[in-house]
Design a protein around this motif. Structure first.
Motif, mmCIF file in Angstrom:
data_model
loop_
_atom_site.group_PDB
_atom_site.id
_atom_site.type_symbol
_atom_site.label_atom_id
_atom_site.label_comp_id
_atom_site.label_asym_id
_atom_site.label_seq_id
_atom_site.Cartn_x
_atom_site.Cartn_y
_atom_site.Cartn_z
ATOM 1 N N GLN A 283 -7.526 5.343 -0.149
ATOM 2 C CA GLN A 283 -6.647 4.182 -0.136
ATOM 3 C C GLN A 283 -5.353 4.580 0.549
ATOM 4 O OE1 GLN A 283 -6.326 3.957 -4.601
ATOM 5 N NE2 GLN A 283 -4.189 3.523 -4.142
ATOM 6 N N PRO A 284 -4.648 3.627 1.180
ATOM 7 C CA PRO A 284 -3.461 3.970 1.954
ATOM 8 C C PRO A 284 -2.246 4.241 1.078
ATOM 9 C CG PRO A 284 -3.811 1.611 2.003
ATOM 10 C CD PRO A 284 -4.997 2.188 1.288
ATOM 11 N N ALA A 285 -1.350 5.055 1.582
ATOM 12 C CA ALA A 285 -0.061 5.255 0.928
ATOM 13 C C ALA A 285 0.808 4.019 1.141
ATOM 14 C CB ALA A 285 0.625 6.486 1.501
ATOM 15 N N ILE A 286 1.717 3.762 0.223
ATOM 16 C CA ILE A 286 2.678 2.682 0.409
ATOM 17 C C ILE A 286 3.756 3.107 1.403
ATOM 18 C CG2 ILE A 286 4.488 1.335 -0.745
ATOM 19 C CD1 ILE A 286 2.681 1.182 -3.176
ATOM 20 N N SER A 287 4.234 4.341 1.244
ATOM 21 C CA SER A 287 5.203 4.901 2.194
ATOM 22 C C SER A 287 5.183 6.412 2.071
ATOM 23 C CB SER A 287 6.611 4.356 1.924
ATOM 24 O OG SER A 287 7.056 4.740 0.638
ATOM 25 N N GLY A 288 5.902 7.078 2.970
ATOM 26 C CA GLY A 288 5.918 8.529 2.972
ATOM 27 C C GLY A 288 4.745 9.096 3.761
ATOM 28 N N THR A 289 4.591 10.408 3.713
ATOM 29 C CA THR A 289 3.587 11.059 4.558
ATOM 30 C C THR A 289 2.712 12.025 3.750
ATOM 31 O OG1 THR A 289 5.105 12.874 5.136
ATOM 32 C CG2 THR A 289 5.051 10.939 6.600
ATOM 33 N N VAL A 290 1.478 12.165 4.221
ATOM 34 C CA VAL A 290 0.550 13.201 3.767
ATOM 35 C C VAL A 290 0.080 13.939 5.011
ATOM 36 C CG1 VAL A 290 -1.635 13.717 2.600
ATOM 37 C CG2 VAL A 290 -0.240 11.758 1.850
ATOM 38 N N ALA A 291 0.075 15.266 4.962
ATOM 39 C CA ALA A 291 -0.357 16.052 6.112
ATOM 40 C C ALA A 291 -1.360 17.114 5.683
ATOM 41 C CB ALA A 291 0.835 16.708 6.803
ATOM 42 N N ILE A 292 -2.330 17.355 6.548
ATOM 43 C CA ILE A 292 -3.307 18.427 6.351
ATOM 44 C C ILE A 292 -3.114 19.427 7.478
ATOM 45 C CG2 ILE A 292 -5.747 19.028 6.205
ATOM 46 C CD1 ILE A 292 -6.261 16.107 5.430
ATOM 47 N N GLU A 293 -2.824 20.665 7.115
ATOM 48 C CA GLU A 293 -2.559 21.694 8.130
ATOM 49 C C GLU A 293 -1.507 21.197 9.133
ATOM 50 O OE1 GLU A 293 -3.962 24.651 7.933
ATOM 51 O OE2 GLU A 293 -5.736 24.355 6.664
ATOM 52 N N ASN A 294 -0.483 20.554 8.606
ATOM 53 C CA ASN A 294 0.652 20.034 9.391
ATOM 54 C C ASN A 294 0.288 18.880 10.321
ATOM 55 O OD1 ASN A 294 2.602 21.889 8.336
ATOM 56 N ND2 ASN A 294 1.706 23.478 9.650
ATOM 57 N N LYS A 295 -0.880 18.293 10.136
ATOM 58 C CA LYS A 295 -1.282 17.128 10.930
ATOM 59 C C LYS A 295 -1.347 15.911 10.017
ATOM 60 C CE LYS A 295 -5.033 15.297 13.813
ATOM 61 N NZ LYS A 295 -6.381 15.528 14.388
ATOM 62 N N ALA A 296 -0.729 14.807 10.429
ATOM 63 C CA ALA A 296 -0.657 13.607 9.594
ATOM 64 C C ALA A 296 -2.048 13.122 9.209
ATOM 65 C CB ALA A 296 0.102 12.513 10.326
ATOM 66 N N LEU A 297 -2.216 12.783 7.939
ATOM 67 C CA LEU A 297 -3.508 12.355 7.419
ATOM 68 C C LEU A 297 -4.067 11.157 8.173
ATOM 69 C CD1 LEU A 297 -5.657 12.673 5.104
ATOM 70 C CD2 LEU A 297 -4.276 11.054 3.791
ATOM 71 N N ASP A 298 -3.206 10.204 8.520
ATOM 72 C CA ASP A 298 -3.690 8.969 9.159
ATOM 73 C C ASP A 298 -4.068 9.140 10.619
ATOM 74 O OD1 ASP A 298 -1.172 9.195 10.262
ATOM 75 O OD2 ASP A 298 -0.336 7.411 9.271
ATOM 76 N N THR A 299 -3.953 10.356 11.159
ATOM 77 C CA THR A 299 -4.378 10.596 12.543
ATOM 78 C C THR A 299 -5.790 11.193 12.620
ATOM 79 O OG1 THR A 299 -3.431 12.842 12.629
ATOM 80 C CG2 THR A 299 -1.985 10.995 13.233
ATOM 81 N N PHE A 300 -6.390 11.512 11.466
ATOM 82 C CA PHE A 300 -7.752 12.047 11.438
ATOM 83 C C PHE A 300 -8.759 10.904 11.523
ATOM 84 C CE2 PHE A 300 -5.406 15.504 9.562
ATOM 85 C CZ PHE A 300 -6.125 16.661 9.838
ATOM 86 N N ASN A 301 -9.813 11.095 12.313
ATOM 87 C CA ASN A 301 -10.909 10.131 12.244
ATOM 88 C C ASN A 301 -11.828 10.534 11.086
ATOM 89 O OD1 ASN A 301 -12.922 12.031 13.126
ATOM 90 N ND2 ASN A 301 -12.371 11.643 15.262
ATOM 91 N N THR A 302 -12.842 9.722 10.810
ATOM 92 C CA THR A 302 -13.686 9.930 9.633
ATOM 93 C C THR A 302 -14.390 11.280 9.646
ATOM 94 O OG1 THR A 302 -14.071 7.545 9.477
ATOM 95 C CG2 THR A 302 -15.592 8.968 8.294
ATOM 96 N N ILE A 303 -14.940 11.649 10.792
ATOM 97 C CA ILE A 303 -15.670 12.920 10.893
ATOM 98 C C ILE A 303 -14.718 14.098 10.760
ATOM 99 C CG2 ILE A 303 -17.096 14.370 12.383
ATOM 100 C CD1 ILE A 303 -18.558 11.986 11.191
ATOM 101 N N GLU A 304 -13.553 14.021 11.401
ATOM 102 C CA GLU A 304 -12.564 15.107 11.304
ATOM 103 C C GLU A 304 -12.104 15.290 9.863
ATOM 104 O OE1 GLU A 304 -10.380 14.711 15.694
ATOM 105 O OE2 GLU A 304 -9.632 13.568 13.968
ATOM 106 N N LEU A 305 -11.876 14.177 9.173
ATOM 107 C CA LEU A 305 -11.388 14.264 7.798
ATOM 108 C C LEU A 305 -12.450 14.850 6.869
ATOM 109 C CD1 LEU A 305 -8.868 13.601 6.135
ATOM 110 C CD2 LEU A 305 -9.938 11.422 5.548
ATOM 111 N N ALA A 306 -13.720 14.503 7.118
ATOM 112 C CA ALA A 306 -14.812 15.018 6.288
ATOM 113 C C ALA A 306 -14.983 16.526 6.442
ATOM 114 C CB ALA A 306 -16.114 14.313 6.633
ATOM 115 N N ALA A 307 -14.470 17.071 7.533
ATOM 116 C CA ALA A 307 -14.524 18.517 7.737
ATOM 117 C C ALA A 307 -13.329 19.228 7.099
ATOM 118 C CB ALA A 307 -14.565 18.836 9.227
#
Length: 260
Positions: A59-83
């Motif tokens: 589910q989406p955040a209301i505001s603020g940021t989440v990052a994985i390995e310094n990359k914003a969560l919302d920039t991952f596609n489905t396959i990238e995120l599943a990895a």
């Protein structure tokens, strides 16, 4: 693991979570490191599961940021995120008619071809997950034949087989007795130590989390506090978690006491 060999795997900054226009929790800022076990605790309805679902991009955040390995969560596609992230929620699995082996093998779905053929690498990851969760004697059983504790271990094995750097678990010890709660949490601790993966999980078992986790996030009505268990105890994070006329926290024994 030395601090030098660890790196930030997941981070949040000024994160607000909730549903549409309803904010459940806000100003959440923390970092997790590789090889760390982190518990998210708080009273019912405070937003633990909502946070986990937000971190997993369910589910989406209301505001603020989440990052994985310094990359914003919302920039991952489905396959990238599943990895990068595997998630075990409290919802029932789609089919308990699957065998243990088949359910764990689903963890390799992000990597298989369109007909789901398992490569030698896939089979190796599945085998390793089965061994780590001590499921060798159960692989031929149907999931409906398993106890709650056994099924929870299978679901964790499926997430482990997915071979992500981050594993998110929502209430992995629900419906288990004390022995099996401890067994699951010790397994999670061993997984982080052996694989250097980061595991975050929500829990009501605050006393167990205090004993086994590297870091904790405590959600309360006034916000949140993040740190090591000893830091949180020293900062009084648990002193007012529950109404003081009902339950109090003993800093010396690290336990909650019923007010009689």
């Amino acid at each position: 693991m030395s601090a030098k060999s660890q790196h930030i795997t997941l981070s949040t900054q000024d994160l607000s979570i909730g549903y549409k226009n309803i904010t459940v929790a806000s100003n959440l800022s923390f970092n997790t490191l590789s090889g760390e076990l982190m518990g998210i605790v708080g009273v019912n309805g405070i937003g633990k599961s909502t946070l986990l679902r937000t971190l997993g991009n369910i589910q989406p955040a209301i505001s603020g940021t989440v990052a994985i390995e310094n990359k914003a969560l919302d920039t991952f596609n489905t396959i990238e995120l599943a990895a990068e992230i595997s998630v075990v929620l409290t919802e029932p699995i789609a089919s308990k008619n699957l065998t243990v082996q088949e359910l764990i093998a689903l963890g390799r779905h992000p990597y298989t071809n369109w007909i789901g053929t398992l490569t030698p690498l896939d089979k190796s990851k599945i085998s390793h997950a089965i061994q780590m969760l001590e499921l060798e004697d159960l692989i031929g059983k149907k999931c409906y034949e398993l106890s709650d504790g056994q099924l929870q271990r299978v679901l964790i094995a499926r997430a482990l087989a997915q071979d992500t750097s981050i594993i998110l678990l929502d209430e992995p010890t629900t419906h288990l007795d004390l022995y099996h709660k401890v067994q699951i949490l010790k397994l999670l601790k061993n997984i982080t130590a052996d694989t250097k993966k980061t595991i975050l999980f929500t829990s009501h078992e605050i006393e167990l989390v205090l004993q086994l986790c590297d870091k904790m996030l405590v959600l309360n009505a006034n916000g949140s506090i993040y740190g090591t268990p000893s830091e949180l105890i020293d900062n009084g994070a648990f002193d007012n978690l529950f109404p003081s006329d009902t339950v109090t926290f003993d800093q010396h024994t690290k336990t909650f006491r019923i007010k009689k």
